[in-house]
Design an enzyme around this catalytic site. Sequence first.
Site, PDB file in Angstrom:
ATOM      1  CB  ILE A  26     122.953  32.031 -31.227  1.00  0.00           C
ATOM      2  CG1 ILE A  26     123.092  33.126 -30.155  1.00  0.00           C
ATOM      3  CG2 ILE A  26     121.498  31.859 -31.643  1.00  0.00           C
ATOM      4  CD1 ILE A  26     122.728  34.537 -30.619  1.00  0.00           C
ATOM      5  CE1 TYR A  68     125.839  41.369 -36.866  1.00  0.00           C
ATOM      6  CE2 TYR A  68     124.959  42.984 -35.320  1.00  0.00           C
ATOM      7  CZ  TYR A  68     125.095  41.675 -35.731  1.00  0.00           C
ATOM      8  OH  TYR A  68     124.484  40.666 -35.019  1.00  0.00           O
TER       9      TYR A  68
HETATM   10  P1  NAD Z   1     129.465  33.151 -32.932  1.00  0.00           P
HETATM   11  O1  NAD Z   1     130.595  33.961 -33.462  1.00  0.00           O
HETATM   12  O2  NAD Z   1     129.511  32.665 -31.522  1.00  0.00           O
HETATM   13  O3  NAD Z   1     129.223  31.888 -33.885  1.00  0.00           O
HETATM   14  C1  NAD Z   1     129.136  32.094 -35.260  1.00  0.00           C
HETATM   15  C2  NAD Z   1     128.968  30.780 -35.968  1.00  0.00           C
HETATM   16  O4  NAD Z   1     128.961  31.051 -37.364  1.00  0.00           O
HETATM   17  C3  NAD Z   1     130.099  29.801 -35.716  1.00  0.00           C
HETATM   18  O5  NAD Z   1     129.586  28.488 -35.701  1.00  0.00           O
HETATM   19  C4  NAD Z   1     131.017  29.999 -36.932  1.00  0.00           C
HETATM   20  O6  NAD Z   1     131.718  28.831 -37.284  1.00  0.00           O
HETATM   21  C5  NAD Z   1     129.978  30.315 -37.992  1.00  0.00           C
HETATM   22  N1  NAD Z   1     130.547  31.098 -39.082  1.00  0.00           N
HETATM   23  C6  NAD Z   1     131.179  32.301 -39.033  1.00  0.00           C
HETATM   24  N2  NAD Z   1     131.590  32.652 -40.261  1.00  0.00           N
HETATM   25  C7  NAD Z   1     131.198  31.654 -41.107  1.00  0.00           C
HETATM   26  C8  NAD Z   1     131.344  31.422 -42.499  1.00  0.00           C
HETATM   27  N3  NAD Z   1     131.982  32.289 -43.281  1.00  0.00           N
HETATM   28  N4  NAD Z   1     130.811  30.291 -43.019  1.00  0.00           N
HETATM   29  C9  NAD Z   1     130.175  29.393 -42.237  1.00  0.00           C
HETATM   30  N5  NAD Z   1     130.010  29.554 -40.914  1.00  0.00           N
HETATM   31  C10 NAD Z   1     130.531  30.661 -40.364  1.00  0.00           C
HETATM   32  O7  NAD Z   1     128.152  34.024 -33.220  1.00  0.00           O
HETATM   33  P2  NAD Z   1     126.828  34.226 -32.344  1.00  0.00           P
HETATM   34  O8  NAD Z   1     127.079  35.342 -31.400  1.00  0.00           O
HETATM   35  O9  NAD Z   1     126.326  32.928 -31.850  1.00  0.00           O
HETATM   36  O10 NAD Z   1     125.858  34.799 -33.482  1.00  0.00           O
HETATM   37  C11 NAD Z   1     125.018  33.970 -34.265  1.00  0.00           C
HETATM   38  C12 NAD Z   1     124.001  34.847 -34.984  1.00  0.00           C
HETATM   39  O11 NAD Z   1     123.254  35.576 -34.021  1.00  0.00           O
HETATM   40  C13 NAD Z   1     124.644  35.876 -35.916  1.00  0.00           C
HETATM   41  O12 NAD Z   1     123.875  35.994 -37.096  1.00  0.00           O
HETATM   42  C14 NAD Z   1     124.578  37.165 -35.091  1.00  0.00           C
HETATM   43  O13 NAD Z   1     124.522  38.302 -35.913  1.00  0.00           O
HETATM   44  C15 NAD Z   1     123.299  36.948 -34.312  1.00  0.00           C
HETATM   45  N6  NAD Z   1     123.242  37.732 -33.057  1.00  0.00           N
HETATM   46  C16 NAD Z   1     124.139  37.509 -32.033  1.00  0.00           C
HETATM   47  C17 NAD Z   1     124.037  38.270 -30.866  1.00  0.00           C
HETATM   48  C18 NAD Z   1     124.968  38.076 -29.666  1.00  0.00           C
HETATM   49  O14 NAD Z   1     124.930  38.887 -28.731  1.00  0.00           O
HETATM   50  N7  NAD Z   1     125.759  37.025 -29.609  1.00  0.00           N
HETATM   51  C19 NAD Z   1     123.030  39.248 -30.751  1.00  0.00           C
HETATM   52  C20 NAD Z   1     122.144  39.436 -31.804  1.00  0.00           C
HETATM   53  C21 NAD Z   1     122.257  38.669 -32.955  1.00  0.00           C
END
Ligand code: NAD
Length: 262
Positions: A16, A154
Amino acid sequence: KLNGKHALVTGSTKGIGFAIAERLLREGATVTVNGRSEGSVAEAVEKLRGEVAGADVHGVAADLSAERGALDLAAAAEHVAMVDVLVNNAGAYAPKSFEKITDEDWAGIFDLNVMSGVRMTRALLPRMKHAGWGRVVFISSESGVCTPEEMIHYGVTKSAQLALSRGLAKELGGSGITVNSVLPGPTWTEGVAAFVEQVAAEKGLSVDEMKTRFFEEQRPGSLIARFATPEEVADLVAFAVSPLASATTGATLRCEGGIIDS
Ligand code: NAD
């Protein structure tokens, strides 16, 4: 349009966050992307330069699960230019039943999902206040409203983000800085796709069959009955940080597909 604005998107090397970075670049903003490792950041910067003609994109590797990482990222981003738009997106989830979630798990997930946003916002607010304009967005989750089983920690962090965002919006009322939350539901990122593909293979199902099952069995209330795309989430962020949203603050902007019945 965000020409002349500098946006920092935490955790934006994939998923995202990457889609948000790309969308804000297309709106004309200068964007700083962030991830944990130098390699993943360099790769994301390269990819964004390839995808968005004339992209003014910068990259900073910093681990946001510790205060040092947040302070380093804030300083490096402000070195590029004052940060006008902060998107607190970095986050992680790890399924575990309640009794197996240790104090360390609780502290770790709280540091990354909540404290990274607290620290980034605290570090970047003074210059936004001075400029009299700013946009702060927290990427929360449907899990912040409907706490999931097997991942309560979470859900708690995602609820905390909503409270933080609303409280900050109040404290910053009248300052020209808006603070909003964007609330995605299931979103088809590379990580989610890999997980679904693995479970589908274990069960001998196709990915499409797996997706149908997921919505029938676990999300019967979803009005769109499909995963959102990261780009759909990014569209809502683009609205929240645009001049169009100048009267929108303290809001929870949902793109969870109508799962939440309220
Ligand atoms: P993802 O795992 O695909 O990407 C996570 C990103 O965060 C990556 O760029 C990673 O490098 C970075 N990251 C992780 N740990 C880190 C750290 N310690 N320091 C710096 N960067 C770090 O995640 P996503 O699914 O794209 O989720 C992004 C956000 O959206 C999150 O906050 C998640 O809770 C929220 N979200 C995701 C979903 C889903 O279905 N994918 C649904 C609801 C909310």
